[in-house]
Design a protein around this motif. Structure first.
Motif: not given
Length: 433
Positions: A390-397, A411-414, A363-368, A374-376
């Protein structure tokens, strides 16, 4: 050559600082006019003569530079200490005269305060910091990739989730390559105005699907050993790609729960019995002769990373002391509770983190200060069974700046978002129409 405007501003500055308008009662202090003359390095009486010249213009009915020139040059009224007679105390004319003189004095003081305070006829210059862009010396930055939950080897059958997603080893490799390419393309744009010291690659665990569950052993597309080899190959290729853009790369690794080699989680030897740790060590061996790539492979569940004066904390997330998601809030509440427990624990050890990074919850989030990854694989049969969102596969940069901390993030959308195809149906055409 000192202009009339400079002379007026100098006198008003002295008035703001508490100098008397006419002449000081304190011996040696002088009036605002004399003090302004000293500051402007004028002759002792030059500024006084200028004020008197403005007064002469006003008396002739001409326009002068001082809007209320009497306050600048008028003499201090003598203190009248003569006792008031009993008859004058009862004389109404006496009190009318006193009231009229005090009203005039009060009006003059109010006008002066308005002018000095900037309410009337005062040109306020713009602050210099609005006009100039100063970079200063503290202008270094580091890019950071949060690489977690690759789950190499897992297979998600689109037919089982009505075409919402698909995942297999080939898709995992494609999405990982897209993440590395995004870091090489987006990072330099963010850091165009800073000195980039390098890239921080955070391997946050669950790099393989593993075989900790019976259903994974049955449905995985690769065995655990094959998964390890595939991930090592992907990371070596990704780091080589990053080295074309960034001069230094620091790789940090912590273990996840899917990569454990034991049937049940253990408290001891958790990292040493993890395929995630083995993967990091194999990648480190591949770059053993390259001083540009450094590794921080922790024997603990967590890693502390000092970066540009900040403290970053990396953990997988399965050992933050909280369970799964709750209700419509999903995993966000456990994430917040867990990271608060991490903050409290590390604060008691006098190393409270400025940035907390973790995965595990998909689960992609950025609380504080928290980056929850997220996950591949993206949406899976497990999430579908929970009716999860539903959440797109994504990773933080994100970019860490020496002065501003985390300055840019994305959040880089894969995968490119697309409308899923309608599920296949055996309904007769006439009935479906």
């Amino acid at each position: 050559m000192i202009s009339d405007k400079q002379k007026k501003e100098a006198v008003e500055a002295c008035l703001r600082e508490g100098f008397e308008p006419w002449r000081s009662k304190v011996r040696g202090k002088g009036s605002a006019v004399l003090e302004a003359g000293r500051r402007l390095k004028l002759n002792r009486n030059a500024l006084t003569d200028w004020c008197r010249a403005q007064a002469a213009l006003a008396s002739d009915g001409k326009k002068n530079f001082l809007p209320n020139w009497k306050l600048y040059i008028a003499p201090v009224p003598a203190n009248d200490n003569t006792p008031v007679g009993r008859r004058e105390l009862h004389d109404s004319a006496y009190w009318r005269t006193r009231a009229h003189s005090m009203e005039k004095e009060l009006a003059a003081i109010e006008k002066l305060l308005e002018e000095v305070g900037g309410i009337r006829s005062l040109d306020v210059p713009k602050p210099e910091w609005l006009l100039k862009h100063g970079t200063g010396k503290r202008n270094r930055s580091v890019l950071s990739m949060l690489f977690t939950d690759l789950h190499m080897g897992e297979v998600i059958d689109p037919d089982e989730i009505m075409g919402l997603n698909a995942f297999n080893p080939a898709i995992a490799e494609r999405r990982a390559r897209r993440f590395f390419q995004a870091a090489c393309e987006i990072g330099p744009r963010w850091a165009a105005d800073t000195k980039v010291e390098g890239m921080l690659l955070n391997l946050g665990g669950d790099l393989i699907s593993g075989d900790i569950h019976e259903e994974l052993r049955i449905t995985n597309g690769l065995t655990s050993h094959e998964q390890v080899r595939a991930v090592v190959s992907i990371l070596i290729a990704g780091i080589k790609l990053l080295l074309k853009v960034y001069r230094r790369i620091h790789v940090t690794s912590v273990p996840g729960n899917h990569a454990r080699t034991t049937f049940k989680p253990t408290a001891k030897l958790y990292s040493k019995l993890s395929y995630d740790t083995l993967i990091a060590q194999m990648v480190a061996d591949a770059f053993a002769g390259d001083a540009r790539v450094t590794f921080q492979i922790t024997p603990s569940n967590d890693a502390i990373i000092p970066v540009l004066g900040y403290t970053a904390f990396l953990t997988h997330g399965d050992k933050m002391g909280t369970g799964g998601g709750q209700g419509f809030a999903g995993p966000l509440l456990p994430i917040v509770r867990g990271t608060k427990k991490v903050e409290a624990q590390q604060a008691r050890a006098q190393r409270r983190p400025d940035i907390i990074m973790h995965g595990h919850y998909h689960h992609s989030a950025n609380p504080g200060p928290v980056f929850s990854n997220g996950a591949f694989p993206g949406y899976s049969e497990y999430g579908n069974g929970l009716r999860a969102s539903l959440e797109l596969p994504q990773q933080w940069l994100f970019l860490i700046h020496e002065t501003w901390g985390v300055r840019e993030r994305a959040e880089i959308k894969l995968e490119t978002p697309a409308i899923p195809a309608r599920p296949a149906s055996s309904m007769p055409k006439e009935m479906a129409a």
